[in-house]
Design a protein around this motif. Structure first.
Motif, mmCIF file in Angstrom:
data_model
loop_
_atom_site.group_PDB
_atom_site.id
_atom_site.type_symbol
_atom_site.label_atom_id
_atom_site.label_comp_id
_atom_site.label_asym_id
_atom_site.label_seq_id
_atom_site.Cartn_x
_atom_site.Cartn_y
_atom_site.Cartn_z
ATOM 1 N N ASN A 1 0.940 -1.030 -0.100
ATOM 2 C CA ASN A 1 -0.071 -0.312 0.098
ATOM 3 C C ASN A 1 0.476 1.080 -0.119
ATOM 4 O OD1 ASN A 1 -2.594 -1.774 0.396
ATOM 5 N ND2 ASN A 1 -1.540 -1.554 2.331
ATOM 6 N N PRO A 2 1.356 1.375 -1.366
ATOM 7 C CA PRO A 2 2.376 2.515 -1.293
ATOM 8 C C PRO A 2 1.947 4.072 -0.429
ATOM 9 C CG PRO A 2 1.981 1.625 -2.790
ATOM 10 C CD PRO A 2 1.574 0.850 -2.657
ATOM 11 N N PRO A 3 3.048 4.849 -0.437
ATOM 12 C CA PRO A 3 1.453 6.247 0.137
ATOM 13 C C PRO A 3 1.479 7.470 -1.823
ATOM 14 C CG PRO A 3 4.080 6.509 0.803
ATOM 15 C CD PRO A 3 3.885 4.831 0.235
ATOM 16 N N GLU A 4 0.632 8.291 -1.644
ATOM 17 C CA GLU A 4 0.960 9.005 -2.803
ATOM 18 C C GLU A 4 1.559 9.287 -2.547
ATOM 19 O OE1 GLU A 4 -2.423 8.861 -5.361
ATOM 20 O OE2 GLU A 4 -2.300 7.133 -4.202
ATOM 21 N N PRO A 5 2.429 9.712 -4.264
ATOM 22 C CA PRO A 5 3.655 10.638 -4.085
ATOM 23 C C PRO A 5 3.415 11.720 -4.157
ATOM 24 C CG PRO A 5 2.631 9.615 -6.910
ATOM 25 C CD PRO A 5 2.168 8.956 -6.094
ATOM 26 N N ARG B 1 8.002 16.445 -3.401
ATOM 27 C CA ARG B 1 9.447 16.145 -3.698
ATOM 28 C C ARG B 1 9.584 14.941 -4.870
ATOM 29 N NH1 ARG B 1 12.798 16.644 1.520
ATOM 30 N NH2 ARG B 1 14.029 15.833 0.602
ATOM 31 N N LEU B 2 8.757 13.499 -4.440
ATOM 32 C CA LEU B 2 8.873 12.717 -5.572
ATOM 33 C C LEU B 2 8.395 12.634 -6.488
ATOM 34 C CD1 LEU B 2 9.739 9.605 -5.202
ATOM 35 C CD2 LEU B 2 6.927 9.224 -4.647
ATOM 36 N N LYS B 3 7.696 13.193 -7.197
ATOM 37 C CA LYS B 3 7.487 13.689 -8.557
ATOM 38 C C LYS B 3 8.252 14.297 -8.534
ATOM 39 C CE LYS B 3 2.077 14.027 -7.475
ATOM 40 N NZ LYS B 3 0.649 14.962 -7.500
ATOM 41 N N ARG C 1 10.351 13.661 -12.252
ATOM 42 C CA ARG C 1 10.902 14.590 -14.048
ATOM 43 C C ARG C 1 12.253 14.459 -13.985
ATOM 44 N NH1 ARG C 1 6.462 17.150 -11.260
ATOM 45 N NH2 ARG C 1 8.135 18.443 -10.534
ATOM 46 N N ARG C 2 12.693 15.161 -12.987
ATOM 47 C CA ARG C 2 14.279 15.253 -12.884
ATOM 48 C C ARG C 2 15.766 13.101 -14.038
ATOM 49 N NH1 ARG C 2 13.620 16.992 -8.207
ATOM 50 N NH2 ARG C 2 15.078 15.129 -7.010
#
Length: 103
Positions: free
Chosen positions: A72-76, A79-81, A85-86
């Motif tokens: 059940n991973p948390p929503e990104p 910072r993760l998004k 992108r990088r």
């Protein structure tokens, strides 16, 4: 290329007399020759070092926590998004710099 018999290599070491005597005594007490004792001891130590560097050990609590996050991973978050992108941009930039030679 290995043949029917197992390949072998030689290991040698010079040690002070006191060290040699200690190794001889330990080998005798364990019912092995000095060479057998040295090889077995070194192999056990080598395997322990490799395991320590390659195996991740988790407590039952930490294992449950990790398993829960994987299932059940948390929503990104932002910072993760941004990191994703990088990463995508870096992969696209690297794709254009690979050596592509055709005759």
């Amino acid at each position: 290329m290995a043949t029917g018999s197992a390949r072998q290599a030689r290991i040698g070491a010079r040690v002070p007399a006191e060290v040699y005597e200690t190794l001889c005594r330990a080998a005798e007490l364990s019912g092995a020759t000095v060479n057998q004792f040295l090889v077995q001891s070194a192999l056990e130590k080598a395997q322990a070092v490799i395991e320590r560097e390659e195996v991740i050990r988790l407590s039952p609590r930490d294992w449950s926590w990790l398993l829960e996050l994987m299932e059940n991973p948390p929503e990104p978050n932002a910072r993760l998004k941004a990191a994703a992108r990088r990463y995508k941009k870096a992969m696209q930039d690297d794709a254009g710099t690979s050596f592509d030679w055709t005759p």
